[in-house]
Design a protein around this motif. Structure first.
Motif, PDB file in Angstrom:
ATOM      1  N   GLN A  16      27.636  36.412  41.111  1.00  0.00           N
ATOM      2  CA  GLN A  16      26.970  37.146  40.429  1.00  0.00           C
ATOM      3  C   GLN A  16      26.554  38.572  40.933  1.00  0.00           C
ATOM      4  OE1 GLN A  16      23.924  34.703  39.278  1.00  0.00           O
ATOM      5  NE2 GLN A  16      24.913  33.843  37.673  1.00  0.00           N
ATOM      6  N   HIS A  17      26.870  39.725  40.673  1.00  0.00           N
ATOM      7  CA  HIS A  17      26.246  40.771  41.178  1.00  0.00           C
ATOM      8  C   HIS A  17      24.961  41.224  40.924  1.00  0.00           C
ATOM      9  CE1 HIS A  17      30.061  41.641  43.609  1.00  0.00           C
ATOM     10  NE2 HIS A  17      30.701  41.141  42.417  1.00  0.00           N
ATOM     11  N   ILE A  18      24.065  41.280  41.549  1.00  0.00           N
ATOM     12  CA  ILE A  18      22.771  41.338  41.163  1.00  0.00           C
ATOM     13  C   ILE A  18      22.333  42.971  41.022  1.00  0.00           C
ATOM     14  CG2 ILE A  18      20.109  41.109  41.848  1.00  0.00           C
ATOM     15  CD1 ILE A  18      21.583  38.599  41.080  1.00  0.00           C
ATOM     16  N   GLU A  19      22.065  43.167  39.706  1.00  0.00           N
ATOM     17  CA  GLU A  19      21.756  44.585  39.466  1.00  0.00           C
ATOM     18  C   GLU A  19      20.289  45.133  40.216  1.00  0.00           C
ATOM     19  OE1 GLU A  19      20.391  47.608  35.553  1.00  0.00           O
ATOM     20  OE2 GLU A  19      21.419  45.410  35.146  1.00  0.00           O
ATOM     21  N   LEU A  20      20.449  46.274  40.830  1.00  0.00           N
ATOM     22  CA  LEU A  20      19.415  46.749  41.759  1.00  0.00           C
ATOM     23  C   LEU A  20      18.449  47.447  40.738  1.00  0.00           C
ATOM     24  CD1 LEU A  20      21.313  47.948  44.928  1.00  0.00           C
ATOM     25  CD2 LEU A  20      20.278  45.753  44.173  1.00  0.00           C
ATOM     26  N   ASN A  21      17.084  47.430  41.187  1.00  0.00           N
ATOM     27  CA  ASN A  21      16.160  48.186  40.562  1.00  0.00           C
ATOM     28  C   ASN A  21      16.031  49.432  41.122  1.00  0.00           C
ATOM     29  OD1 ASN A  21      13.771  49.295  39.428  1.00  0.00           O
ATOM     30  ND2 ASN A  21      12.254  47.297  39.937  1.00  0.00           N
ATOM     31  N   PRO A  22      16.402  50.574  40.380  1.00  0.00           N
ATOM     32  CA  PRO A  22      16.240  52.082  40.878  1.00  0.00           C
ATOM     33  C   PRO A  22      14.908  52.461  41.035  1.00  0.00           C
ATOM     34  CG  PRO A  22      16.524  51.869  38.535  1.00  0.00           C
ATOM     35  CD  PRO A  22      16.896  50.772  39.033  1.00  0.00           C
ATOM     36  N   TYR A  27      15.657  50.732  47.205  1.00  0.00           N
ATOM     37  CA  TYR A  27      16.831  50.923  46.215  1.00  0.00           C
ATOM     38  C   TYR A  27      17.746  51.987  47.107  1.00  0.00           C
ATOM     39  CZ  TYR A  27      19.856  52.559  42.726  1.00  0.00           C
ATOM     40  OH  TYR A  27      20.958  52.793  41.982  1.00  0.00           O
ATOM     41  N   SER A  32      24.451  46.418  48.236  1.00  0.00           N
ATOM     42  CA  SER A  32      24.591  45.387  47.139  1.00  0.00           C
ATOM     43  C   SER A  32      23.832  44.142  47.413  1.00  0.00           C
ATOM     44  CB  SER A  32      26.180  45.110  46.998  1.00  0.00           C
ATOM     45  OG  SER A  32      26.696  44.342  48.267  1.00  0.00           O
TER      46      SER A  32
END
Length: 118
Positions: A16-22, A27, A32
């Protein structure tokens, strides 16, 4: 030389590629974050020119159970987190950076209150 964590991630089928919080402070410094639930393994890869290139991470998964992530730095830009979750399921992952400079193991006990502080 290939790191053990990289080897596990290459062999894992469920990555799973974790979505980063902008809005997160780090950030701009993180390239990644990937997660292998099968191996209970996280990898944070920092950018080469990161201003905070050596953070001290803390992490937890919360859901049907709580699991603390134990971090280890391997190489100049790579951090691996391992955890032991007693149950499978959906979890919320929280990763924070406490310091911008990694703290060696022998100093951690000076920074985290022990039983005598509770």
């Amino acid at each position: 030389m290939q790191r053990a964590g990289d080897f596990l991630l290459e062999k894992a089928e469920n990555i799973q590629h974790i979505e980063l919080n902008p809005d997160a402070e780090l950030y701009p410094d993180i390239e990644s974050i990937v997660h292998s639930p099968d191996h209970r393994l996280l990898r944070v890869l920092m950018k080469e020119n990161a201003r905070c290139s050596n953070p001290f991470f803390r992490g937890r998964l919360s859901g049907r159970a709580l699991a603390i992530v134990k971090w280890k730095k391997e190489g100049p830009r790579t951090f691996y987190g391992k955890y032991k979750a007693p149950l499978a399921g959906d979890f919320f992952l929280e990763i924070i950076s406490v310091f911008c400079n990694y703290v060696p193991d022998d100093m951690k006990r000076c920074l985290v209150p022990g039983e005598s502080f509770r």
